[in-house]
Scaffold this motif. Structure first.
Motif, PDB file in Angstrom:
ATOM      1  N   ALA A 117       3.698 -12.008  58.453  1.00 27.04           N
ATOM      2  CA  ALA A 117       3.750 -12.592  59.795  1.00 27.04           C
ATOM      3  C   ALA A 117       4.008 -14.092  59.733  1.00 27.04           C
ATOM      4  N   PRO A 148       5.326  -7.126  61.720  1.00 28.75           N
ATOM      5  CA  PRO A 148       4.806  -7.495  60.393  1.00 28.75           C
ATOM      6  C   PRO A 148       3.928  -6.429  59.782  1.00 28.75           C
ATOM      7  N   GLN A 169       1.724  -8.359  66.231  1.00 25.71           N
ATOM      8  CA  GLN A 169       1.875  -8.073  64.800  1.00 25.71           C
ATOM      9  C   GLN A 169       2.175  -6.605  64.496  1.00 25.71           C
ATOM     10  N   THR A 188      -0.315  -8.269  55.780  1.00 29.38           N
ATOM     11  CA  THR A 188       0.324  -8.447  57.082  1.00 29.38           C
ATOM     12  C   THR A 188       0.399  -9.908  57.475  1.00 29.38           C
ATOM     13  N   SER A 189      -0.666 -10.655  57.213  1.00 34.95           N
ATOM     14  CA  SER A 189      -0.676 -12.070  57.595  1.00 34.95           C
ATOM     15  C   SER A 189       0.393 -12.852  56.851  1.00 34.95           C
ATOM     16  N   SER A 225       9.427 -12.091  65.094  1.00 35.35           N
ATOM     17  CA  SER A 225       8.195 -12.507  64.427  1.00 35.35           C
ATOM     18  C   SER A 225       7.019 -11.649  64.859  1.00 35.35           C
ATOM     19  N   ASP A 226       6.966 -11.320  66.164  1.00 38.59           N
ATOM     20  CA  ASP A 226       5.871 -10.500  66.716  1.00 38.59           C
ATOM     21  C   ASP A 226       4.532 -11.028  66.209  1.00 38.59           C
ATOM     22  N   TYR A 227       4.355 -12.343  66.330  1.00 39.23           N
ATOM     23  CA  TYR A 227       3.252 -13.014  65.642  1.00 39.23           C
ATOM     24  C   TYR A 227       1.890 -12.714  66.258  1.00 39.23           C
TER      25      TYR A 227
END
Length: 548
Positions: free
Chosen positions: A184, A169, A166, A180-181, A161-163
């Motif tokens: 994500a 994403p 980011q 990107t959001s 996820s690399d939330y």
């Protein structure tokens, strides 16, 4: 429209890159040659084709530099925390709640996931392995169980996820032409589903292997290592061997001098090469009173830095609490903006800017507090330079790969080919998808699983991120043909690429580091993770196809 020779050359190049990844070969050279040949056939000019190689990487760099910068700033922050040993202090308190095998299982999963969200999993693994793994094994969790939960929660759930940072994403969204959001948010949901299923199935497998808490559990684990033909001296030694084998530079002398706490940042993004926590080529000196092949006593209430100056200990405590609190407040602010109207919504590039800015401020504050205002002018610069060097070392090979796929996108092709303003650029990938639309299944489920398999194939060479330009580009082109949001397809492809190559399903990835710190055979670890992880990916992909 009729397909031209350039379309067929581009398609052949895409298939060549996929084949190279499946064969676990580095795809940088194929990507560069593919860019050259495709541009030559497109323009008929060998000079323009040679220029396109440079322009493609330059275009990719300009589009992705925000990712490089945020990696550098977060890496610099991790370096400042390591300098005062605040990174160790962050996880030491969790030992107190590791009373049994199941509580250790839960603590390892939560701590690995949370720390990996903010600092990426591979730099965090040696830290967790040195401090929490011995305590978990003493509490009754088998070593293989510890390795599986660390790999699933860190290399899988957090990295896929690399939330927070980011990077993943951002790569997927840029290639897919999506926000990107949006990528994500979907990736976060899919990663939690995949990881939740995998952790539950892993728990079912481990239920017969849990032991009662006993010091003999740790003694037996260490005894097996001591009986091995080549005794392992420390986590640093394992990391050093991996780094040397994979050709990475030696760690700085001050890192090698700290046994069991080396957290040299390496992230699995390079095409064809999995990057890892690095150590020096030579093992660190053994701790007084400890023989090779054994862990030192697990850090307890006295903390990991009992011999340090009182001021450093005090700063370590402050930043061990302060940094997570600051990031928690930042995430709460972002959540308020997303779900309420109390504060402005932070999304896309603004979210990345907020994370990077917060990291930069924390670096400055930490360095000034530790070294003083005068010395901080030099030290802060060193940390930032280290971060930038690492960012380009880790992400640099992504640029020529992304540049090739940008050449197939009409939005970027004009810049890469040097077309004058007003001239239309070809969209090779979209044209190919349009031409083959009648052969593409119109079922979203089939499409999602197809992108998932492409992502997993791209991850087979041991890299989690290098396949994202491919899956993102395919998602942007294929999504409209089946009425799916490209962001959803890009997130599915991201799951396949990162779970496979990020360090869970293939033994030649950063899974080596997880196996090293837990001292289990890496092939066995990859084999045992396969069924739980693939089951989780199947469930999450079905959810994506039916719910989004």
């Amino acid at each position: 429209m009729a397909l031209t020779a350039a379309h067929w050359v581009y398609l052949a190049a895409v298939l060549l890159i996929i084949g190279a990844t499946v064969a676990r070969k580095n795809v940088v050279v194929p990507a560069l040659l593919a860019t050259l040949v495709t541009a030559w056939v497109l323009t008929g000019s060998p000079i323009t084709a040679v220029q396109a190689i440079f322009n493609a990487s330059l275009t990719a760099a300009s589009e992705l530099f925000n990712i490089f910068l945020i990696i550098a700033l977060v890496t610099a922050l991790l370096g400042t925390l390591r300098a005062m040993k605040a990174d160790q202090r962050m996880v030491t308190p969790f030992q107190r709640v590791m009373r049994g095998g199941w509580s250790s299982y839960a603590v390892l999963a939560v701590v690995t996931y949370v720390i990996s969200l903010f600092f990426w999993p591979t730099p965090a693994v040696p830290l967790i392995g040195a401090i929490l793994v011995p305590a978990a094994i003493r509490a009754g969790l088998p070593a293989m169980g510890a390795a599986m939960v660390i790999a699933i929660a860190g290399q899988g759930m957090a990295l896929s996820s690399d939330y927070v940072i980011q990077v993943a994403p951002g790569l997927s969204a840029t290639a897919a032409g999506a926000e990107t959001s949006a990528v994500a948010d979907i990736a976060l949901v899919l990663s939690l589903i995949t990881g939740g299923v995998a952790l539950v199935l892993t728990g079912v497998v481990l239920r017969r292997h849990m032991r009662a808490p006993a010091e003999t559990n740790l003694d037996e684990w260490e005894g097996r290592v001591a009986a091995a033909a080549q005794p392992v001296e420390s986590t640093s030694r394992i990391a050093a061997a991996i780094a040397t084998r994979l050709g990475f530079a030696k760690a700085r002398a001050r890192d090698v001098a700290e046994p069991l706490t080396v957290v040299e940042e390496r992230v699995p993004v390079a095409a064809g090469v999995a990057t890892h926590a690095g150590g020096g080529a030579a093992p660190p000196p053994a701790e007084p009173g400890r023989t090779a092949g054994t862990f030192p006593p697990a850090a307890g209430a006295e903390g990991p830095d009992e011999e340090d100056a009182p001021r450093v200990v005090r700063l370590s405590k402050i930043f061990a609490v302060g940094v997570p609190v600051v990031f928690a407040v930042m995430i709460a602010y972002m959540a308020l903006g997303k779900f309420t109207t109390l504060v402005p919504e932070v999304q896309g590039g603004s979210a990345a800017a907020l994370v990077g800015g917060v990291a930069a401020v924390l670096v400055i504050v930490a360095v000034v507090a530790l070294d003083g205002p005068s010395a901080a002018l030099t030290t802060c610069g060193e940390h930032l330079v280290d971060g930038l060097v690492f960012a380009f070392r880790a992400m640099g090979v992504v640029l020529p790969i992304a540049g090739f796929f940008f050449l197939g996108n009409a939005e970027y092709a004009g810049t890469i080919l040097g077309l004058e303003e007003g001239q239309s650029a070809p969209g090779l990938l979209v044209d190919l998808v349009t031409a083959g639309e009648r052969f593409i299944p119109g079922n979203p489920v089939v499409m999602c699983f197809g992108v998932l398999l492409v992502g997993m194939a791209a991850g087979l060479e041991g890299s989690g991120f290098s396949g994202l330009p491919l899956t993102g580009s395919l998602s942007g082109a294929l999504g409209p043909t089946v009425g799916m949001d490209p962001a959803t397809l890009a997130a599915v492809g991201q799951m396949g690429s990162v779970w496979a190559g990020g360090g869970v399903l293939v033994a030649w990835s950063s899974l080596l580091v997880v196996a090293g710190v837990t001292r289990v055979p890496v092939i066995d670890l990859a084999r045992k993770c396969f069924v739980p992880v693939v089951a989780g990916l199947v469930v999450s992909t079905l959810f994506a196809a039916l719910a989004f």
